[in-house]
Enzyme design. Structure first.
Site: not given
Ligand SMILES: [Zn+2]
Length: 284
Positions: A77, A234, A238, A261
Site C-alpha cells: 500500500h 482495493h 494492490d 499479490h
Molecule cells: Zn491490499
C-alpha cells in the site's frame, strides 16, 4: 518530465497487520536515481532494501522485501501510494520490521505526501513501457498487458459472495484520479477466514479499523463501505503497489482478472525477464 521527490518529511505510526505490534515509518526525500528505498536500522548497521521483482516474498496476504537478513512486510500500500502520486525517489525508515497497516488503504500515505509536497529534481524520469502484448494466465487468474503511453488498469474480480460478486473498474493512474478513486479503498477479508488467520499467528493487527470484514450477511464494519465497489478498487491499489516492485514506473495497459499479490508478482517477474517485452523510455 523530471523526477520527483518529497519536499519534506512525515511519519506514520500504528499497528502492524501481521504481528500486531506498534511500528512506524518515516518518509523523506532521496536523491534523483534512488527510486524507493526502505531503510532498516539493524544491530549490524543500516540496511537499504529496494523493491525489485525478485526481492519479494509474496503471499496472498502481503508483500515482503528482504535482503537476506532484514525484511520489511506489507509494503504494497505504501508503494502504491508513492507510485500513484508519481513520486520517483523516497527514503522510508521503517521500525518494527513491518509497516503500519493504518486504515488498510493508502489514504494516510497520500495525505502525508500531499501535506509535505514534492519537488522536481534535476534528472528526467525514466520508465519501462510494455513493448508488445504479453499475457500471463493460470486458471481463472489472468493479466493481459499491451503497449500504452500511460498506466491503465482495468480490473475485474469475481467472488462467490453476494456482498461482492463481480466488480470491474478501470482507471488511468495519475495523481488526481489515484487520490480520488483508489487511495482510500481498504483491504478486505472474510469473517470465516479471520479465525484461521489468528490461529496461524497471522493478521494479529487486523481489526475493523484496518480491514473491511465480510460476513454471511454482508459488510460487518459499522460504517459500511467507502465506495460501493471498494473491493475491486482495493485490488487495483494492490496491483499498482505490486507493479511498483519493478523499481521504476511501468507504462502499459493492463487487463487483470481475479489476481492477487503472488500472481501479480509472478506476472511481473515473467514480464521483466522476457526478452523484448519491456522497453526503456525517457520521459524527459
Ligand atoms: Zn491490499
Amino acid at each position: 518530465m523530471p523526477q520527483k521527490t518529497l519536499a519534506g518529511s512525515f511519519e506514520l505510526k500504528g499497528i502492524s497487520l501481521h504481528s500486531g505490534k506498534q511500528v512506524s515509518m518515516a518518509f523523506g526525500p532521496a536523491p534523483a536515481g534512488t527510486g524507493i528505498v526502505f531503510i532498516v536500522d539493524a544491530p549490524d548497521g543500516l540496511h537499504r532494501l529496494c523493491p525489485r521483482p525478485d526481492a519479494v516474498g509474496a503471499t496472498e496476504l502481503a508483500t515482503t522485501i528482504s535482503d537476506g537478513t532484514q525484511s520489511v512486510s506489507t509494503i504494497e500500500h505504501v508503494l502504491a501510494g508513492l507510485r500513484g502520486m508519481d513520486v520517483d525517489n523516497a527514503a522510508i525508515r521503517v521500525e518494527g520490521g513491518e509497516v503500519p497497516i493504518l486504515d488498510g488503504s493508502a489514504k494516510l500515505v497520500v495525505q502525508g505526501l500531499l501535506g509535505c509536497g514534492s519537488v522536481a529534481q534535476d534528472a528526467p524520469r525514466s520508465a519501462s513501457r510494455v513493448a508488445r502484448p504479453f499475457s500471463h494466465a493460470e486458471g481463472a487468474k489472468r493479466i493481459d498487458a499491451e503497449p500504452f503511453d500511460g498506466f491503465r488498469v482495468d480490473y475485474t474480480i469475481r467472488f462467490d459472495h453476494p456482498a461482492i460478486g463481480t466488480q470491474r473498474f478501470c482507471i488511468d493512474v495519475e495523481p488526481g484520479a489515484f487520490a480520488g478513486e483508489i487511495a482510500c479503498a481498504r483491504t478486505f477479508g472474510f469473517l470465516k477466514d479471520v479465525e484461521y488467520l489468528r490461529s496461524h499467528g497471522l493478521a494479529r493487527g487486523g481489526s475493523l479499523e484496518s480491514v473491511v470484514v465480510v460476513g454471511d450477511e454482508g459488510v460487518v464494519n459499522p460504517g459500511g463501505l467507502r465506495y460501493p465497489d471498494e473491493f475491486v478498487r482495493h485490488k487495483i491499489l494492490d496491483f499498482i503497489g505490486d507493479m511498483a516492485m519493478l523499481g521504476r514506473p511501468l507504462l502499459g495497459s493492463f487487463r487483470v482478472e481475479c489476481s492477487g499479490h503472488a500472481f501479480n508478482n509472478a506476472f511481473l517477474r515473467r514480464l521483466a525477464a522476457e526478452p523484448g517485452a519491456l522497453e526503456a523510455v525517457s520521459l524527459g
